[in-house]
Design a protein around this motif. Sequence first.
Motif, PDB file in Angstrom:
ATOM      1  N   GLY A 130       8.826   3.902 -10.345  1.00  0.00           N
ATOM      2  CA  GLY A 130       8.180   4.697  -9.046  1.00  0.00           C
ATOM      3  C   GLY A 130       7.676   3.610  -8.130  1.00  0.00           C
ATOM      4  N   ILE A 131       6.866   2.564  -8.490  1.00  0.00           N
ATOM      5  CA  ILE A 131       6.179   1.720  -7.311  1.00  0.00           C
ATOM      6  C   ILE A 131       7.243   0.740  -6.880  1.00  0.00           C
ATOM      7  N   PHE A 132       7.873   0.099  -7.833  1.00  0.00           N
ATOM      8  CA  PHE A 132       8.820  -1.212  -7.213  1.00  0.00           C
ATOM      9  C   PHE A 132      10.357  -0.456  -6.933  1.00  0.00           C
ATOM     10  N   LYS A 135       0.779  -1.255   0.063  1.00  0.00           N
ATOM     11  CA  LYS A 135       0.087   0.016  -0.066  1.00  0.00           C
ATOM     12  C   LYS A 135       0.951   1.393   0.039  1.00  0.00           C
ATOM     13  N   TYR A 136       2.021   1.322   0.904  1.00  0.00           N
ATOM     14  CA  TYR A 136       2.673   2.235   1.017  1.00  0.00           C
ATOM     15  C   TYR A 136       3.704   2.486  -0.340  1.00  0.00           C
ATOM     16  N   GLN A 137       4.183   1.600  -0.959  1.00  0.00           N
ATOM     17  CA  GLN A 137       4.835   1.561  -2.197  1.00  0.00           C
ATOM     18  C   GLN A 137       4.073   1.986  -3.236  1.00  0.00           C
ATOM     19  N   ILE A 138       2.902   1.652  -3.592  1.00  0.00           N
ATOM     20  CA  ILE A 138       1.890   2.218  -4.463  1.00  0.00           C
ATOM     21  C   ILE A 138       1.435   3.554  -4.473  1.00  0.00           C
ATOM     22  N   LYS A 139       1.249   4.073  -3.123  1.00  0.00           N
ATOM     23  CA  LYS A 139       0.796   5.430  -2.650  1.00  0.00           C
ATOM     24  C   LYS A 139       1.965   6.291  -3.172  1.00  0.00           C
TER      25      LYS A 139
END
Length: 72
Positions: free
Chosen positions: A53-55, A6-10
């Motif tokens: 950005g996400i990974f 959740k944190y990574q996606i945000k």
Amino acid sequence: MSERWKYQIKSGGFWGVFMIAFTTIFGLKEMSFTEQISTPNFYIRAAGYLVLGIFVLGYINWRAKVKNENKQ
């Protein structure tokens, strides 16, 4: 879904969307907005920014957050 994802996606998703908008705005000197979003290159670049950005950025931010929480 775990807190990490959740944190990574945000955090990473926000960076990806920001970079897509930023490059699109600077590309307005060369092409109009509709021309930019009609090319496959735009979508490949957008997917690349979101994935990066996400990974990558999201994971780095998550590690820093966990490290700061463990110090306190």
